[in-house]
Design a protein around this motif. Structure first.
Motif, PDB file in Angstrom:
ATOM      1  N   UNK A   1     -43.462 -17.374  19.560  1.00  0.00           N
ATOM      2  CA  UNK A   1     -44.156 -18.334  18.693  1.00  0.00           C
ATOM      3  C   UNK A   1     -43.471 -18.491  17.351  1.00  0.00           C
ATOM      4  N   UNK A   2     -43.045 -17.374  16.776  1.00  0.00           N
ATOM      5  CA  UNK A   2     -42.356 -17.428  15.487  1.00  0.00           C
ATOM      6  C   UNK A   2     -41.000 -18.116  15.626  1.00  0.00           C
ATOM      7  N   UNK A   3     -40.277 -17.819  16.713  1.00  0.00           N
ATOM      8  CA  UNK A   3     -38.978 -18.466  16.921  1.00  0.00           C
ATOM      9  C   UNK A   3     -39.136 -19.972  17.098  1.00  0.00           C
ATOM     10  N   UNK A   4     -40.166 -20.389  17.819  1.00  0.00           N
ATOM     11  CA  UNK A   4     -40.417 -21.823  18.004  1.00  0.00           C
ATOM     12  C   UNK A   4     -40.783 -22.469  16.668  1.00  0.00           C
ATOM     13  N   UNK A   5     -41.573 -21.769  15.870  1.00  0.00           N
ATOM     14  CA  UNK A   5     -41.939 -22.300  14.557  1.00  0.00           C
ATOM     15  C   UNK A   5     -40.709 -22.435  13.664  1.00  0.00           C
ATOM     16  N   UNK A   6     -39.815 -21.441  13.699  1.00  0.00           N
ATOM     17  CA  UNK A   6     -38.580 -21.524  12.910  1.00  0.00           C
ATOM     18  C   UNK A   6     -37.708 -22.690  13.377  1.00  0.00           C
ATOM     19  N   UNK A   7     -37.625 -22.878  14.688  1.00  0.00           N
ATOM     20  CA  UNK A   7     -36.853 -23.999  15.234  1.00  0.00           C
ATOM     21  C   UNK A   7     -37.469 -25.319  14.775  1.00  0.00           C
ATOM     22  N   UNK A   8     -38.775 -25.444  14.877  1.00  0.00           N
ATOM     23  CA  UNK A   8     -39.441 -26.680  14.458  1.00  0.00           C
ATOM     24  C   UNK A   8     -39.222 -26.934  12.964  1.00  0.00           C
ATOM     25  N   UNK A   9     -39.314 -25.888  12.161  1.00  0.00           N
ATOM     26  CA  UNK A   9     -39.078 -26.034  10.731  1.00  0.00           C
ATOM     27  C   UNK A   9     -37.645 -26.489  10.460  1.00  0.00           C
ATOM     28  N   UNK A  10     -36.696 -25.911  11.178  1.00  0.00           N
ATOM     29  CA  UNK A  10     -35.303 -26.318  11.014  1.00  0.00           C
ATOM     30  C   UNK A  10     -35.122 -27.793  11.349  1.00  0.00           C
TER      31      UNK A  10
ATOM     32  N   UNK B   1     -37.370 -30.135  11.281  1.00  0.00           N
ATOM     33  CA  UNK B   1     -38.020 -30.948  10.246  1.00  0.00           C
ATOM     34  C   UNK B   1     -37.155 -31.049   8.996  1.00  0.00           C
ATOM     35  N   UNK B   2     -36.567 -29.926   8.614  1.00  0.00           N
ATOM     36  CA  UNK B   2     -35.707 -29.938   7.428  1.00  0.00           C
ATOM     37  C   UNK B   2     -34.436 -30.760   7.660  1.00  0.00           C
ATOM     38  N   UNK B   3     -33.901 -30.684   8.870  1.00  0.00           N
ATOM     39  CA  UNK B   3     -32.695 -31.435   9.199  1.00  0.00           C
ATOM     40  C   UNK B   3     -32.998 -32.913   9.431  1.00  0.00           C
ATOM     41  N   UNK B   4     -34.252 -33.231   9.698  1.00  0.00           N
ATOM     42  CA  UNK B   4     -34.698 -34.588  10.001  1.00  0.00           C
ATOM     43  C   UNK B   4     -33.873 -35.215  11.117  1.00  0.00           C
ATOM     44  N   UNK B   5     -33.630 -34.377  12.131  1.00  0.00           N
ATOM     45  CA  UNK B   5     -32.843 -34.846  13.264  1.00  0.00           C
ATOM     46  C   UNK B   5     -33.153 -33.976  14.474  1.00  0.00           C
ATOM     47  N   UNK B   6     -33.137 -34.600  15.646  1.00  0.00           N
ATOM     48  CA  UNK B   6     -33.306 -33.843  16.887  1.00  0.00           C
ATOM     49  C   UNK B   6     -32.067 -33.999  17.776  1.00  0.00           C
ATOM     50  N   UNK B   7     -30.929 -34.189  17.142  1.00  0.00           N
ATOM     51  CA  UNK B   7     -29.679 -34.241  17.893  1.00  0.00           C
ATOM     52  C   UNK B   7     -29.425 -32.879  18.519  1.00  0.00           C
ATOM     53  N   UNK B   8     -28.677 -32.880  19.605  1.00  0.00           N
ATOM     54  CA  UNK B   8     -28.426 -31.645  20.342  1.00  0.00           C
ATOM     55  C   UNK B   8     -27.779 -30.580  19.450  1.00  0.00           C
ATOM     56  N   UNK B   9     -26.872 -30.982  18.577  1.00  0.00           N
ATOM     57  CA  UNK B   9     -26.215 -30.011  17.688  1.00  0.00           C
ATOM     58  C   UNK B   9     -27.241 -29.349  16.774  1.00  0.00           C
ATOM     59  N   UNK B  10     -28.183 -30.141  16.248  1.00  0.00           N
ATOM     60  CA  UNK B  10     -29.210 -29.578  15.374  1.00  0.00           C
ATOM     61  C   UNK B  10     -30.163 -28.667  16.146  1.00  0.00           C
ATOM     62  N   UNK B  11     -30.490 -29.042  17.371  1.00  0.00           N
ATOM     63  CA  UNK B  11     -31.369 -28.216  18.194  1.00  0.00           C
ATOM     64  C   UNK B  11     -30.691 -26.885  18.495  1.00  0.00           C
ATOM     65  N   UNK B  12     -29.416 -26.912  18.865  1.00  0.00           N
ATOM     66  CA  UNK B  12     -28.687 -25.669  19.161  1.00  0.00           C
ATOM     67  C   UNK B  12     -28.555 -24.803  17.917  1.00  0.00           C
ATOM     68  N   UNK B  13     -28.235 -25.431  16.789  1.00  0.00           N
ATOM     69  CA  UNK B  13     -28.117 -24.675  15.537  1.00  0.00           C
ATOM     70  C   UNK B  13     -29.480 -24.086  15.150  1.00  0.00           C
ATOM     71  N   UNK B  14     -30.538 -24.862  15.311  1.00  0.00           N
ATOM     72  CA  UNK B  14     -31.884 -24.375  15.013  1.00  0.00           C
ATOM     73  C   UNK B  14     -32.273 -23.222  15.911  1.00  0.00           C
TER      74      UNK B  14
END
Length: 163
Positions: free
Chosen positions: A11-20, A22-35
């Motif tokens: 749950x915490x990891x998913x929340x951190x990913x979601x926060x990342x 939101x901050x990146x304002x992008x759901x591109x694959x590179x941002x998802x992998x980095x998050x």
């Protein structure tokens, strides 16, 4: 390495990913992998800092949270009123030493947050042996009455929840 060991708290990891994301304002694959990488690495790095607290009375914790919410609203009004009537009646602000019976580290952490969140009180110091805390209080004409009320309203429920 098991999945549970890699992701101790999903749950915490998913929340951190979601926060990342939101901050990146992008759901591109590179941002998802980095998050995902950041969520996993941060969680692993802070795992030794994560408190191990058991809430022994969840209903008491819920009542305590509701009490804090009410106290925040009430204290905001009291402090605002005190600011408005400052020219006619100055508050009796002071430092108050409050003896503590609460020893649980998680309970003390919650107590510190509560005293800082509720307007009119600020946690100033904790004794090395955790036997007392020093609070700065906005308006407390009667030091003993304030300490007794504080212990009954905040410390006693936290002892019930954590100890």
């Amino acid at each position: 390495m098991t999945l549970r060991r890699l992701v101790p708290q999903p749950g915490l990891s998913i929340a951190l990913l979601a926060l990342w994301l939101l901050l990146a304002r992008s759901v591109e694959m590179a941002q998802v992998l980095l998050g995902m990488a950041i969520a996993l690495i941060v969680r692993i790095l802070v795992s030794t800092l994560w408190p191990v607290a058991r809430i022994r009375r969840p209903l008491t914790a819920l009542r305590f949270a509701l009490r804090i919410g009410g106290d925040v609203v009430h204290s905001n009004l009291v402090v605002a009123w005190g600011v408005l009537r400052w020219p006619w009646r100055r508050p009796v602000y002071r430092f108050i030493l409050i003896p503590l019976d609460l020893r649980d580290p998680a309970g003390l952490a919650v107590l510190s947050v509560v005293t800082t969140v509720v307007p009119g009180t600020v946690w100033s110091e904790l004794a090395v042996d955790r036997s007392a805390m020093l609070l700065h209080v906005w308006d407390a004409p009667d030091e003993a009455a304030f300490a007794a009320r504080f212990k009954a309203r905040y410390e006693a429920p936290l002892r019930e929840i954590f100890e």
